[in-house]
Design a protein around this motif. Structure first.
Motif, PDB file in Angstrom:
ATOM      1  N   LEU A  84       8.124  10.309  -1.977  1.00  0.00           N
ATOM      2  CA  LEU A  84       6.806  10.154  -1.285  1.00  0.00           C
ATOM      3  C   LEU A  84       7.063  11.023  -0.144  1.00  0.00           C
ATOM      4  CD1 LEU A  84       6.466   6.187   0.125  1.00  0.00           C
ATOM      5  CD2 LEU A  84       4.911   7.387  -1.979  1.00  0.00           C
ATOM      6  N   PRO A  85       5.621  12.348   0.101  1.00  0.00           N
ATOM      7  CA  PRO A  85       5.624  13.673   0.666  1.00  0.00           C
ATOM      8  C   PRO A  85       5.873  13.215   2.182  1.00  0.00           C
ATOM      9  CG  PRO A  85       3.715  12.906  -0.608  1.00  0.00           C
ATOM     10  CD  PRO A  85       4.037  12.020  -0.714  1.00  0.00           C
ATOM     11  N   LYS A  86       6.025  11.738   2.656  1.00  0.00           N
ATOM     12  CA  LYS A  86       6.178  11.572   3.931  1.00  0.00           C
ATOM     13  C   LYS A  86       6.853  10.055   3.643  1.00  0.00           C
ATOM     14  CE  LYS A  86       4.448  11.342   8.504  1.00  0.00           C
ATOM     15  NZ  LYS A  86       3.026  11.614   9.543  1.00  0.00           N
ATOM     16  N   ALA A  87       8.319   9.887   4.528  1.00  0.00           N
ATOM     17  CA  ALA A  87       8.547   8.125   4.514  1.00  0.00           C
ATOM     18  C   ALA A  87       7.062   8.158   5.825  1.00  0.00           C
ATOM     19  CB  ALA A  87       9.930   8.603   5.880  1.00  0.00           C
ATOM     20  N   ILE A  88       7.188   6.316   4.981  1.00  0.00           N
ATOM     21  CA  ILE A  88       6.308   5.413   5.523  1.00  0.00           C
ATOM     22  C   ILE A  88       6.434   4.167   5.667  1.00  0.00           C
ATOM     23  CG2 ILE A  88       4.747   5.388   3.378  1.00  0.00           C
ATOM     24  CD1 ILE A  88       3.217   6.724   6.916  1.00  0.00           C
ATOM     25  N   ARG A  89       5.911   3.186   6.300  1.00  0.00           N
ATOM     26  CA  ARG A  89       5.985   2.376   6.108  1.00  0.00           C
ATOM     27  C   ARG A  89       4.497   1.088   6.608  1.00  0.00           C
ATOM     28  NH1 ARG A  89       9.990   0.179  10.544  1.00  0.00           N
ATOM     29  NH2 ARG A  89       9.814   1.941  12.376  1.00  0.00           N
ATOM     30  N   GLY A  90       4.490  -0.557   6.325  1.00  0.00           N
ATOM     31  CA  GLY A  90       3.465  -0.814   6.828  1.00  0.00           C
ATOM     32  C   GLY A  90       2.330  -0.066   6.415  1.00  0.00           C
ATOM     33  N   PHE A  91       1.871   0.345   4.794  1.00  0.00           N
ATOM     34  CA  PHE A  91       0.509   0.841   4.934  1.00  0.00           C
ATOM     35  C   PHE A  91       0.171   0.214   3.425  1.00  0.00           C
ATOM     36  CE2 PHE A  91       4.307   2.628   2.247  1.00  0.00           C
ATOM     37  CZ  PHE A  91       4.275   2.592   0.528  1.00  0.00           C
ATOM     38  N   GLN A 137      -1.146   5.820  10.678  1.00  0.00           N
ATOM     39  CA  GLN A 137      -1.678   7.488  10.294  1.00  0.00           C
ATOM     40  C   GLN A 137      -3.101   6.849   9.233  1.00  0.00           C
ATOM     41  OE1 GLN A 137       0.873  10.446   9.668  1.00  0.00           O
ATOM     42  NE2 GLN A 137       1.389   8.838  11.487  1.00  0.00           N
ATOM     43  N   ALA A 138      -3.373   8.914   8.845  1.00  0.00           N
ATOM     44  CA  ALA A 138      -4.471   8.194   8.425  1.00  0.00           C
ATOM     45  C   ALA A 138      -4.745   9.337   7.056  1.00  0.00           C
ATOM     46  CB  ALA A 138      -5.608   8.973   9.624  1.00  0.00           C
ATOM     47  N   ALA A 139      -3.646   9.467   6.228  1.00  0.00           N
ATOM     48  CA  ALA A 139      -3.282   9.920   5.156  1.00  0.00           C
ATOM     49  C   ALA A 139      -3.715   8.928   4.110  1.00  0.00           C
ATOM     50  CB  ALA A 139      -2.001  10.591   5.054  1.00  0.00           C
ATOM     51  N   VAL A 140      -4.181   9.433   2.996  1.00  0.00           N
ATOM     52  CA  VAL A 140      -4.019   8.990   1.815  1.00  0.00           C
ATOM     53  C   VAL A 140      -3.842   9.065   0.497  1.00  0.00           C
ATOM     54  CG1 VAL A 140      -5.685   7.662   0.283  1.00  0.00           C
ATOM     55  CG2 VAL A 140      -6.341   8.005   2.633  1.00  0.00           C
ATOM     56  N   THR A 141      -2.518   8.810  -0.241  1.00  0.00           N
ATOM     57  CA  THR A 141      -1.476   9.851  -1.135  1.00  0.00           C
ATOM     58  C   THR A 141      -2.269   8.288  -2.423  1.00  0.00           C
ATOM     59  OG1 THR A 141      -0.200  10.513   0.581  1.00  0.00           O
ATOM     60  CG2 THR A 141       0.554  10.503  -1.612  1.00  0.00           C
ATOM     61  N   VAL A 142      -1.952   9.650  -3.237  1.00  0.00           N
ATOM     62  CA  VAL A 142      -1.745   9.309  -4.568  1.00  0.00           C
ATOM     63  C   VAL A 142      -0.363   9.254  -5.501  1.00  0.00           C
ATOM     64  CG1 VAL A 142      -2.952   8.871  -7.017  1.00  0.00           C
ATOM     65  CG2 VAL A 142      -4.253   8.427  -5.176  1.00  0.00           C
ATOM     66  N   PHE A 143      -0.050   8.640  -6.172  1.00  0.00           N
ATOM     67  CA  PHE A 143       1.299   8.731  -7.260  1.00  0.00           C
ATOM     68  C   PHE A 143       0.839   8.222  -8.427  1.00  0.00           C
ATOM     69  CE2 PHE A 143       5.525   6.793  -8.815  1.00  0.00           C
ATOM     70  CZ  PHE A 143       5.820   8.174  -9.117  1.00  0.00           C
ATOM     71  N   SER A 144       1.287   9.395  -9.106  1.00  0.00           N
ATOM     72  CA  SER A 144       0.945   9.288 -10.080  1.00  0.00           C
ATOM     73  C   SER A 144       2.658   8.351 -10.780  1.00  0.00           C
ATOM     74  CB  SER A 144       0.074  10.156 -11.312  1.00  0.00           C
ATOM     75  OG  SER A 144       0.139  10.146 -12.689  1.00  0.00           O
ATOM     76  N   PRO A 145       3.369   7.361 -11.643  1.00  0.00           N
ATOM     77  CA  PRO A 145       4.013   7.615 -12.772  1.00  0.00           C
ATOM     78  C   PRO A 145       3.872   8.555 -13.810  1.00  0.00           C
ATOM     79  CG  PRO A 145       2.925   5.186 -11.165  1.00  0.00           C
ATOM     80  CD  PRO A 145       2.067   5.706 -11.362  1.00  0.00           C
ATOM     81  N   SER A 146       2.745   8.737 -14.456  1.00  0.00           N
ATOM     82  CA  SER A 146       3.415   8.631 -16.258  1.00  0.00           C
ATOM     83  C   SER A 146       3.140  10.083 -15.797  1.00  0.00           C
ATOM     84  CB  SER A 146       1.563   8.119 -16.414  1.00  0.00           C
ATOM     85  OG  SER A 146       0.857   9.385 -15.509  1.00  0.00           O
ATOM     86  N   THR A 147       2.894  10.528 -14.937  1.00  0.00           N
ATOM     87  CA  THR A 147       3.098  12.351 -14.597  1.00  0.00           C
ATOM     88  C   THR A 147       4.051  12.562 -13.425  1.00  0.00           C
ATOM     89  OG1 THR A 147       1.560  13.105 -13.143  1.00  0.00           O
ATOM     90  CG2 THR A 147       0.894  12.663 -15.038  1.00  0.00           C
ATOM     91  N   SER A 148       4.549  11.051 -12.836  1.00  0.00           N
ATOM     92  CA  SER A 148       5.662  11.701 -11.707  1.00  0.00           C
ATOM     93  C   SER A 148       5.261  12.984 -10.772  1.00  0.00           C
ATOM     94  CB  SER A 148       6.347  12.594 -12.430  1.00  0.00           C
ATOM     95  OG  SER A 148       7.525  11.696 -13.122  1.00  0.00           O
ATOM     96  N   THR A 149       3.583  12.776  -9.936  1.00  0.00           N
ATOM     97  CA  THR A 149       2.792  13.433  -9.377  1.00  0.00           C
ATOM     98  C   THR A 149       2.842  12.976  -7.895  1.00  0.00           C
ATOM     99  OG1 THR A 149       1.255  13.933 -10.822  1.00  0.00           O
ATOM    100  CG2 THR A 149       2.351  15.776 -11.120  1.00  0.00           C
ATOM    101  N   PHE A 150       2.362  13.481  -7.074  1.00  0.00           N
ATOM    102  CA  PHE A 150       1.174  12.926  -6.077  1.00  0.00           C
ATOM    103  C   PHE A 150      -0.022  14.269  -5.766  1.00  0.00           C
ATOM    104  CE2 PHE A 150       5.901  11.793  -5.411  1.00  0.00           C
ATOM    105  CZ  PHE A 150       5.293  10.115  -5.116  1.00  0.00           C
ATOM    106  N   TRP A 151      -0.498  12.941  -5.352  1.00  0.00           N
ATOM    107  CA  TRP A 151      -1.799  14.269  -4.225  1.00  0.00           C
ATOM    108  C   TRP A 151      -2.673  13.763  -3.719  1.00  0.00           C
ATOM    109  CZ3 TRP A 151      -2.370  12.341  -9.577  1.00  0.00           C
ATOM    110  CH2 TRP A 151      -3.384  11.627  -9.696  1.00  0.00           C
TER     111      TRP A 151
END
Length: 301
Positions: free
Chosen positions: A284-291, A20-34
Motif C-alpha cells: 500500500l502507498p501508506k501503512a493504514i488500518r481501520g479503513f 485520513q481522507a485518502a481513497v486508494t484503489v488497488f488493481s490486483p490484475s495489473t499490480s498498480t495503485f492510484w
C-alpha cells in the motif's frame, strides 16, 4: 460491465491513529495503485459497500473529533463524492453490508459522558427514498467491531465485542421477515476481523484480535448453506483492522495492524484451491488500518 475488479480503500488511521481522507484503489490484475478524489472529511472505523450501480457508500465512522452519522456516496464515472441522508445515530465500529439495493448498518459504539456506549441497533438505507429506518435489533444487548457480509438474501455478522468481551457469535438478519437469529458460533472469538465471500460462496473471516490484545492470523470459513465452520490455513502475517476482498478467484488482505503501535502496508492473497497464502509484491502507498474496503469495477483511465 467489462471492467476489471479493483479494491477500494477509504480513509483509515495511520501509526499516529489519525483518521485520513485518502481513497486508494488497488488493481490486483495489473499490480498498480492510484488515488481517487478524496473525501471531504477524514474518517476511520467506517463501513463501505459497493452497490449494484457500482457506486460506493461510506457510512459512519470516527472523524478527527468524534463519531459521525455522515454518509457519503462515490460515483466512479465522475470521480465525485456527494452527501446523502445521514444515519439516525452517530457511531463507529459498525458492520456494513449491501443487499437488494439497500445498505444495512449494524451495531457500533459512540463516546458519551467519558464512556464507550455500544449499540444493538440496525439501520437500513433505501436508495430510492434517500432515507434511513430502524429494522429489527440485534438479538444481543450490544455489539461492535464485528465484520458483516451479505450472501444470497440475508446479512451475516461475525464476531466483535459484546458485553465487554470478544465474542465468537454469528448472527443472521433476514430482511424479508425483519428478524434476526443466532447461528453456529465461530471457532475463534475475536473482534476487528475482516470478512468476504470467497470464490465458491464460503464466507472467509480473517484475522482480528482476541482476549489479551492478541493479534491473529487465523482464517475460518463459514458455509451459509450448512451452518458449518471450516478451518483454513492462517495468514502469513497477524492482522487486525485489515481490509479484504475477493478478486478473480483470490482473496486479498490489505494493511491492518500487527500491534497496537504498528500499522501495515503489506498485502497477501489466498488461493482457495491450494489453501495457501502468498505475500504480494505490491505494498500500500501508506501503512493504514481501520479503513473502509470494498470491491468495485473500474479502470484507471
Amino acid at each position: 460491465m467489462g471492467l476489471p475488479n479493483v479494491i477500494v480503500c477509504v480513509g483509515g488511521c495511520d501509526d499516529h491513529k489519525i483518521p485520513q481522507a485518502a481513497v486508494t484503489v488497488f488493481s490486483p490484475s495489473t499490480s498498480t495503485f492510484w488515488c481517487l478524489e478524496k473525501m471531504s472529511y477524514s474518517i476511520a472505523l467506517c463501513g463501505s459497500v459497493v452497490m449494484e450501480d457500482n457506486s460506493v457508500f461510506v457510512c459512519g465512522g470516527l472523524t478527527t473529533t468524534d463519531e459521525t452519522n455522515r454518509v457519503s456516496r462515490y460515483y466512479p464515472v465522475h470521480n465525485t463524492w456527494e452527501s446523502v441522508a445521514p444515519l439516525q445515530h452517530r457511531w463507529a465500529g459498525s458492520g456494513v453490508a449491501a443487499l437488494g439495493g439497500r445498505v444495512y448498518v449494524a451495531g457500533g459504539y459512540y463516546y458519551v459522558n467519558d464512556n464507550w456506549e455500544p449499540l444493538r441497533s440496525v439501520e437500513c438505507y433505501d436508495v430510492l427514498t434517500d432515507s434511513w429506518q430502524r429494522v429489527a435489533q440485534l438479538p444481543v444487548d450490544d455489539l461492535w467491531g464485528c465484520s458483516m457480509v451479505a450472501v444470497d438474501d440475508r446479512v451475516y455478522m461475525f464476531g466483535g465485542i459484546s458485553q465487554q468481551r470478544k465474542t465468537n457469535a454469528v448472527f443472521c438478519y433476514d430482511p424479508t421477515s425483519d428478524t434476526g437469529s443466532r447461528l453456529a458460533d465461530m471457532p475463534t472469538a475475536r473482534n476487528w476481523c475482516c470478512a468476504c465471500v470467497g470464490p465458491r460462496g464460503l464466507v472467509y473471516v480473517i484475522g482480528g484480535r482476541r482476549s489479551g490484545a492478541k493479534y491473529l492470523n487465523c482464517v475460518e470459513a463459514y458455509d451459509t448453506t450448512t451452518n458449518v465452520w471450516l478451518k483454513k490455513r492462517g495468514m502469513i502475517t497477524k492482522r487486525s483492522m485489515a481490509g479484504c476482498g475477493c478478486v478473480d478467484g483470490k482473496i486479498y488482505v490489505l494493511g491492518g495492524a500487527s500491534t497496537e503501535e504498528e500499522c501495515l502496508d503489506s498485502i497477501e492473497f489466498y488461493d482457495e484451491n491450494t489453501d495457501t497464502w502468498t505475500m504480494h509484491e505490491c505494498r500500500l502507498p501508506k501503512a493504514i488500518r481501520g479503513f473502509g474496503c470494498a470491491v468495485m469495477k473500474m479502470q484507471k483511465d
